[in-house]
Design a protein around this motif. Structure first.
Motif, PDB file in Angstrom:
ATOM      1  N   THR A  92     -11.742 -65.245 -37.290  1.00 29.15           N
ATOM      2  CA  THR A  92     -10.453 -65.353 -37.966  1.00 29.15           C
ATOM      3  C   THR A  92      -9.835 -63.988 -38.212  1.00 29.15           C
ATOM      4  O   THR A  92      -8.621 -63.805 -38.089  1.00 29.15           O
ATOM      5  CB  THR A  92     -10.608 -66.111 -39.300  1.00 29.15           C
ATOM      6  OG1 THR A  92     -11.138 -67.409 -39.043  1.00 29.15           O
ATOM      7  CG2 THR A  92      -9.278 -66.252 -40.019  1.00 29.15           C
ATOM      8  N   VAL A  93     -10.669 -63.016 -38.539  1.00 30.26           N
ATOM      9  CA  VAL A  93     -10.184 -61.651 -38.784  1.00 30.26           C
ATOM     10  C   VAL A  93     -10.009 -60.890 -37.477  1.00 30.26           C
ATOM     11  O   VAL A  93      -8.967 -60.266 -37.235  1.00 30.26           O
ATOM     12  CB  VAL A  93     -11.167 -60.887 -39.707  1.00 30.26           C
ATOM     13  CG1 VAL A  93     -10.712 -59.433 -39.887  1.00 30.26           C
ATOM     14  CG2 VAL A  93     -11.292 -61.575 -41.055  1.00 30.26           C
ATOM     15  N   GLU A  94     -11.003 -60.949 -36.618  1.00 34.98           N
ATOM     16  CA  GLU A  94     -11.067 -60.098 -35.434  1.00 34.98           C
ATOM     17  C   GLU A  94      -9.920 -60.305 -34.451  1.00 34.98           C
ATOM     18  O   GLU A  94      -9.449 -59.362 -33.815  1.00 34.98           O
ATOM     19  CB  GLU A  94     -12.398 -60.339 -34.720  1.00 34.98           C
ATOM     20  CG  GLU A  94     -12.614 -59.476 -33.499  1.00 34.98           C
ATOM     21  CD  GLU A  94     -13.798 -59.964 -32.705  1.00 34.98           C
ATOM     22  OE1 GLU A  94     -14.733 -59.181 -32.554  1.00 34.98           O
ATOM     23  OE2 GLU A  94     -13.786 -61.118 -32.268  1.00 34.98           O
ATOM     24  N   GLY A  95      -9.430 -61.547 -34.337  1.00 33.26           N
ATOM     25  CA  GLY A  95      -8.352 -61.812 -33.405  1.00 33.26           C
ATOM     26  C   GLY A  95      -7.076 -61.048 -33.710  1.00 33.26           C
ATOM     27  O   GLY A  95      -6.199 -60.923 -32.848  1.00 33.26           O
ATOM     28  N   ASN A  96      -6.959 -60.529 -34.908  1.00 30.48           N
ATOM     29  CA  ASN A  96      -5.798 -59.740 -35.292  1.00 30.48           C
ATOM     30  C   ASN A  96      -5.997 -58.247 -35.030  1.00 30.48           C
ATOM     31  O   ASN A  96      -5.043 -57.474 -35.125  1.00 30.48           O
ATOM     32  CB  ASN A  96      -5.490 -59.961 -36.771  1.00 30.48           C
ATOM     33  CG  ASN A  96      -5.138 -61.393 -37.071  1.00 30.48           C
ATOM     34  OD1 ASN A  96      -4.088 -61.875 -36.681  1.00 30.48           O
ATOM     35  ND2 ASN A  96      -6.043 -62.101 -37.745  1.00 30.48           N
ATOM     36  N   LEU A  97      -7.224 -57.869 -34.697  1.00 33.02           N
ATOM     37  CA  LEU A  97      -7.557 -56.463 -34.477  1.00 33.02           C
ATOM     38  C   LEU A  97      -7.740 -56.123 -33.006  1.00 33.02           C
ATOM     39  O   LEU A  97      -7.336 -55.040 -32.565  1.00 33.02           O
ATOM     40  CB  LEU A  97      -8.854 -56.118 -35.218  1.00 33.02           C
ATOM     41  CG  LEU A  97      -8.857 -56.247 -36.733  1.00 33.02           C
ATOM     42  CD1 LEU A  97     -10.287 -56.137 -37.266  1.00 33.02           C
ATOM     43  CD2 LEU A  97      -7.964 -55.183 -37.362  1.00 33.02           C
ATOM     44  N   CYS A  98      -8.358 -57.021 -32.270  1.00 37.32           N
ATOM     45  CA  CYS A  98      -8.773 -56.716 -30.902  1.00 37.32           C
ATOM     46  C   CYS A  98      -8.136 -57.682 -29.911  1.00 37.32           C
ATOM     47  O   CYS A  98      -7.842 -58.836 -30.244  1.00 37.32           O
ATOM     48  CB  CYS A  98     -10.297 -56.787 -30.789  1.00 37.32           C
ATOM     49  SG  CYS A  98     -11.159 -55.651 -31.909  1.00 37.32           S
ATOM     50  N   GLU A  99      -7.981 -57.199 -28.669  1.00 33.38           N
ATOM     51  CA  GLU A  99      -7.340 -57.995 -27.622  1.00 33.38           C
ATOM     52  C   GLU A  99      -8.162 -57.957 -26.349  1.00 33.38           C
ATOM     53  O   GLU A  99      -8.956 -57.038 -26.120  1.00 33.38           O
ATOM     54  CB  GLU A  99      -5.949 -57.433 -27.322  1.00 33.38           C
ATOM     55  CG  GLU A  99      -5.017 -57.419 -28.500  1.00 33.38           C
ATOM     56  CD  GLU A  99      -3.687 -56.783 -28.142  1.00 33.38           C
ATOM     57  OE1 GLU A  99      -2.684 -57.515 -28.090  1.00 33.38           O
ATOM     58  OE2 GLU A  99      -3.652 -55.554 -27.909  1.00 33.38           O
ATOM     59  N   GLY A 100      -7.896 -58.945 -25.492  1.00 34.63           N
ATOM     60  CA  GLY A 100      -8.572 -59.022 -24.207  1.00 34.63           C
ATOM     61  C   GLY A 100      -7.614 -58.816 -23.050  1.00 34.63           C
ATOM     62  O   GLY A 100      -6.403 -58.666 -23.228  1.00 34.63           O
ATOM     63  N   LEU A 101      -8.152 -58.878 -21.854  1.00 37.75           N
ATOM     64  CA  LEU A 101      -7.331 -58.746 -20.652  1.00 37.75           C
ATOM     65  C   LEU A 101      -6.375 -59.924 -20.509  1.00 37.75           C
ATOM     66  O   LEU A 101      -5.291 -59.807 -19.951  1.00 37.75           O
ATOM     67  CB  LEU A 101      -8.238 -58.633 -19.427  1.00 37.75           C
ATOM     68  CG  LEU A 101      -9.123 -57.382 -19.401  1.00 37.75           C
ATOM     69  CD1 LEU A 101     -10.166 -57.494 -18.302  1.00 37.75           C
ATOM     70  CD2 LEU A 101      -8.284 -56.125 -19.214  1.00 37.75           C
ATOM     71  N   THR A 102      -6.787 -61.081 -21.008  1.00 36.47           N
ATOM     72  CA  THR A 102      -5.900 -62.237 -21.106  1.00 36.47           C
ATOM     73  C   THR A 102      -5.788 -62.618 -22.570  1.00 36.47           C
ATOM     74  O   THR A 102      -6.578 -62.160 -23.405  1.00 36.47           O
ATOM     75  CB  THR A 102      -6.426 -63.437 -20.303  1.00 36.47           C
ATOM     76  OG1 THR A 102      -7.718 -63.823 -20.826  1.00 36.47           O
ATOM     77  CG2 THR A 102      -6.562 -63.098 -18.825  1.00 36.47           C
ATOM     78  N   ARG A 103      -4.810 -63.449 -22.894  1.00 41.09           N
ATOM     79  CA  ARG A 103      -4.692 -63.895 -24.279  1.00 41.09           C
ATOM     80  C   ARG A 103      -4.340 -65.373 -24.316  1.00 41.09           C
ATOM     81  O   ARG A 103      -3.775 -65.921 -23.375  1.00 41.09           O
ATOM     82  CB  ARG A 103      -3.679 -63.063 -25.046  1.00 41.09           C
ATOM     83  CG  ARG A 103      -2.254 -63.160 -24.587  1.00 41.09           C
ATOM     84  CD  ARG A 103      -1.396 -62.159 -25.368  1.00 41.09           C
ATOM     85  NE  ARG A 103       0.009 -62.223 -25.017  1.00 41.09           N
ATOM     86  CZ  ARG A 103       0.918 -61.354 -25.449  1.00 41.09           C
ATOM     87  NH1 ARG A 103       0.557 -60.359 -26.237  1.00 41.09           N
ATOM     88  NH2 ARG A 103       2.179 -61.478 -25.091  1.00 41.09           N
ATOM     89  N   MET A 104      -4.692 -65.983 -25.436  1.00 45.33           N
ATOM     90  CA  MET A 104      -4.513 -67.421 -25.602  1.00 45.33           C
ATOM     91  C   MET A 104      -3.269 -67.707 -26.425  1.00 45.33           C
ATOM     92  O   MET A 104      -2.953 -66.970 -27.364  1.00 45.33           O
ATOM     93  CB  MET A 104      -5.750 -68.017 -26.277  1.00 45.33           C
ATOM     94  CG  MET A 104      -5.787 -69.536 -26.290  1.00 45.33           C
ATOM     95  SD  MET A 104      -7.333 -70.180 -27.003  1.00 45.33           S
ATOM     96  CE  MET A 104      -8.542 -69.596 -25.814  1.00 45.33           C
ATOM     97  N   ASN A 105      -2.595 -68.782 -26.062  1.00 47.48           N
ATOM     98  CA  ASN A 105      -1.464 -69.269 -26.838  1.00 47.48           C
ATOM     99  C   ASN A 105      -1.888 -70.454 -27.689  1.00 47.48           C
ATOM    100  O   ASN A 105      -2.989 -70.995 -27.530  1.00 47.48           O
ATOM    101  CB  ASN A 105      -0.323 -69.662 -25.906  1.00 47.48           C
ATOM    102  CG  ASN A 105       0.214 -68.480 -25.130  1.00 47.48           C
ATOM    103  OD1 ASN A 105       0.509 -67.426 -25.704  1.00 47.48           O
ATOM    104  ND2 ASN A 105       0.349 -68.633 -23.808  1.00 47.48           N
ATOM    105  N   ALA A 106      -1.016 -70.869 -28.586  1.00 47.74           N
ATOM    106  CA  ALA A 106      -1.358 -71.946 -29.516  1.00 47.74           C
ATOM    107  C   ALA A 106      -1.671 -73.254 -28.813  1.00 47.74           C
ATOM    108  O   ALA A 106      -2.411 -74.089 -29.336  1.00 47.74           O
ATOM    109  CB  ALA A 106      -0.227 -72.150 -30.523  1.00 47.74           C
ATOM    110  N   ASP A 107      -1.122 -73.455 -27.599  1.00 47.60           N
ATOM    111  CA  ASP A 107      -1.423 -74.681 -26.849  1.00 47.60           C
ATOM    112  C   ASP A 107      -2.646 -74.523 -25.954  1.00 47.60           C
ATOM    113  O   ASP A 107      -2.891 -75.343 -25.076  1.00 47.60           O
ATOM    114  CB  ASP A 107      -0.210 -75.120 -26.025  1.00 47.60           C
ATOM    115  CG  ASP A 107       0.145 -74.121 -24.923  1.00 47.60           C
ATOM    116  OD1 ASP A 107      -0.486 -73.044 -24.846  1.00 47.60           O
ATOM    117  OD2 ASP A 107       1.062 -74.425 -24.137  1.00 47.60           O
ATOM    118  N   PHE A 108      -3.424 -73.472 -26.179  1.00 46.82           N
ATOM    119  CA  PHE A 108      -4.656 -73.159 -25.456  1.00 46.82           C
ATOM    120  C   PHE A 108      -4.402 -72.636 -24.040  1.00 46.82           C
ATOM    121  O   PHE A 108      -5.349 -72.390 -23.296  1.00 46.82           O
ATOM    122  CB  PHE A 108      -5.617 -74.353 -25.382  1.00 46.82           C
ATOM    123  CG  PHE A 108      -6.102 -74.827 -26.724  1.00 46.82           C
ATOM    124  CD1 PHE A 108      -7.163 -74.194 -27.359  1.00 46.82           C
ATOM    125  CD2 PHE A 108      -5.497 -75.888 -27.366  1.00 46.82           C
ATOM    126  CE1 PHE A 108      -7.611 -74.618 -28.602  1.00 46.82           C
ATOM    127  CE2 PHE A 108      -5.930 -76.325 -28.609  1.00 46.82           C
ATOM    128  CZ  PHE A 108      -6.995 -75.686 -29.226  1.00 46.82           C
TER     129      PHE A 108
END
Length: 563
Positions: A92-108
């Motif tokens: 829950t915390v980490e997703g606001n700090l770190c990113e990946g080469l791809t990213r997920m949207n709310a619809d998965f």
């Protein structure tokens, strides 16, 4: 899955990428809740209205905020190191700090993230061209060396014990192949690698910072260094975590509208409920189930429902005893009135489930119809079949008709569910004892066979971190699977799953999976009960957070703004 077995945070957090993750937090029970923006008791919400109200997102936040206070109902994170994050608090915390080469949207759905371009020159190669101008929160530029280091770290450092090492099982090399390019090569194609890169398995940290921090990386002392919309300002153990807006963030369309986000650790249900009602806390994901009636009717905020990849299930724990026999497991499954269980425990906030993969895991892409059609062909176990269940028990004729079901102590929803199952077992001549185990000891059940020696079933909430069914069942199906506690081993199922996991064609992968599902579901490798929705509570002064379970892999806090 990114699928995992989430054991009560603190547990030893997650399982490696692509493995079942069982979240042993209280399931979502509710006698009343709010869907969309309309506050109605659950009993007054029709199924049709519910389906119209379930939402992937909330209304966009437009105004800027100085501070948002957010509760972590499962307690304090054990780590913010991407390699060691695999539970609700940390993710829950980490997703606001770190990113990946791809990213997920709310619809998965998945889209390019730190990589602006992703190409597949062949089905065993993925090329990532990095975005220009991306910097870490300290101002240093993102380099291919940082990407290679972060991805290789999951398998290179054995002492680290990354929860995500299995994501890289078919990876033969991760190399810089240009000034701003990284190429990943595989021994065989992967059906889930690109989705995995949007989870903790693919998050990028700064090499120099990690090497300097050493074992302290991801801890209150060592902190983290990533590229996300927030930076870690302060972590006070036992008290709170403060994130501050990253004004250097590369994606101006997703720049945070809030200057500071403060996470508080409130695991006591009554304390959290009081804080939410009083406005001392602005929001939380997964509010206490016992508080739904008062939260849904409060004037201080709104309780939302969103799509989820979670499922409530019972895991057979032994190679001997009554639950080691698939006929007895099936009998118990047939004896449970799942429709009534869901109605009484979850209200309209869940669906009965016929197999271990819930509808939320089917995704929204073109393969969804394959999964839907296959699910419709499975045996419908939502209504009880006591006659069939008793016949199976008589056929199996177990020498011992008594068994023990374990659950975490203090989980009132779990107790309610198991009491329902206990009554169903009695109807078919089985005697079930409910054993409540302290959370720290309960988490050990998943990794220590000795802890399970006197337990026949384990109550759990499983989830996949992305919407693709192919990887979730894997650890139940392979002979050496981490959660294959019954010794199940079917060569044909294994073949279908292996081929499905190692194809770059999504349709072929889906078709192989549903063939395997038709074979393993009758074995009741888990006894599936319900597929709940995600819950989100926010005060009326804020909006914008995603409502779906995809929030765990998203910079959701950056989306929050003033109403």
């Amino acid at each position: 899955m990114k699928d995992r077995i989430h054991v009560p945070p603190g547990r030893r957090p997650a399982v490696a990428a692509g493995r079942p993750f069982i979240a042993l937090t209280a399931a979502l029970a509710a006698s009343s809740l709010v869907v969309g923006c309309a506050a109605k008791p659950a009993a007054q919400v029709s199924r049709e209205d519910l389906e119209k109200s379930v939402t992937y997102t909330t209304a966009p936040g437009t105004g800027h905020l100085e501070r948002v206070t957010w509760a972590l109902p499962n307690g304090e994170p054990t780590s913010l190191d991407p390699a060691l994050t695999g539970d609700y608090p940390g993710s829950t915390v980490e997703g606001n700090l770190c990113e990946g080469l791809t990213r997920m949207n709310a619809d998965f759905s998945i889209e390019p993230g730190l990589a602006e371009k992703i190409t597949r020159p062949d089905d065993r190669t993925i090329v990532y061209d990095l975005r220009p101008g991306v910097t870490f929160t300290n101002g240093d530029p993102l380099t291919p060396e940082d990407v290679v280091y972060s991805l290789e770290r999951h398998t290179r450092d054995k002492k680290l014990g990354s929860f995500w090492s299995s994501t890289y099982g078919a990876v033969t090399s991760v190399k810089q192949t240009g000034p701003a390019q990284v190429t990943v090569r595989f021994s065989k194609p992967s059906a889930i690698f690109e989705q995995s890169m949007a989870t903790a398995a693919g998050l990028i940290s700064q090499k120099a910072y990690v090497e300097k921090a050493g074992a302290a990386y991801g801890t209150p002392k060592g902190g983290v260094m990533c590229t996300g919309p927030f930076a870690l300002e302060k972590w006070t153990p036992g008290a709170d975590i403060t994130l501050t807006r990253n004004d250097r963030y590369w994606d101006k369309t997703r720049s945070a509208r809030t200057r500071k986000v403060v996470f508080t650790f409130i695991s006591d249900s009554s304390t959290l409920t009081s804080a939410l009602l009083a406005g001392e806390v602005d929001g939380t994901y997964g509010p206490p189930s016992t508080s739904y009636p008062v939260l849904s009717n409060s004037g201080s905020g709104t309780l939302y429902l969103g799509p989820s990849t979670q499922m409530v299930e019972l895991l057979p724990a032994q190679k001997t005893g009554p639950m080691a026999d698939p006929r007895v497991r099936k009998a118990l499954d047939l004896a449970i009135d799942k429709a009534s269980l869901v109605k009484n425990v979850f209200g309209p906030a869940a669906e009965p489930l016929n197999t271990m993969v819930p509808p939320g895991m089917w995704g929204t892409g073109p393969t969804r119809t394959i999964f839907e059609e296959a699910y419709a062909k499975l045996e419908d176990t939502t209504k009880p079949d006591l006659q069939g269940a008793r016949a199976l028990v008589a056929e199996a004729n177990p020498s011992d008709r008594s068994f023990v079901a374990a659950m975490p102590a203090g989980d009132q929803t779990g107790l309610q569910i198991l009491t329902f199952v206990q009554a169903a077992a009695k109807e078919i001549g089985l005697t079930m004892t409910i054993r409540q185990i302290q959370p720290t000891e309960f988490s050990d059940l998943f990794y220590n066979a000795d802890r399970r020696k006197d337990v026949d079933l384990v109550y759990a909430m499983g989830y996949s971190e992305f919407a693709n069914p192919i990887s979730y069942p894997d650890n139940y199906l392979r002979a050496d699977g981490l959660f294959n506690w019954t010794g199940y081993d079917d060569p044909e199922v294994r073949r279908l799953m292996d081929e499905g996991l190692h194809t770059a064609d999504p349709r072929e992968s889906a078709e192989l999976f549903v063939k395997a599902q038709a074979l393993y579901t009758p074995e009741r490798l888990v006894i599936p009960l319900a597929a709940p929705y995600q819950q989100l509570y926010m005060s009326k002064r804020i909006t914008g957070a995603p409502a779906s379970f995809a929030y765990l892999q998203m910079p959701w806090a950056a989306m929050i703004g003033a109403v």
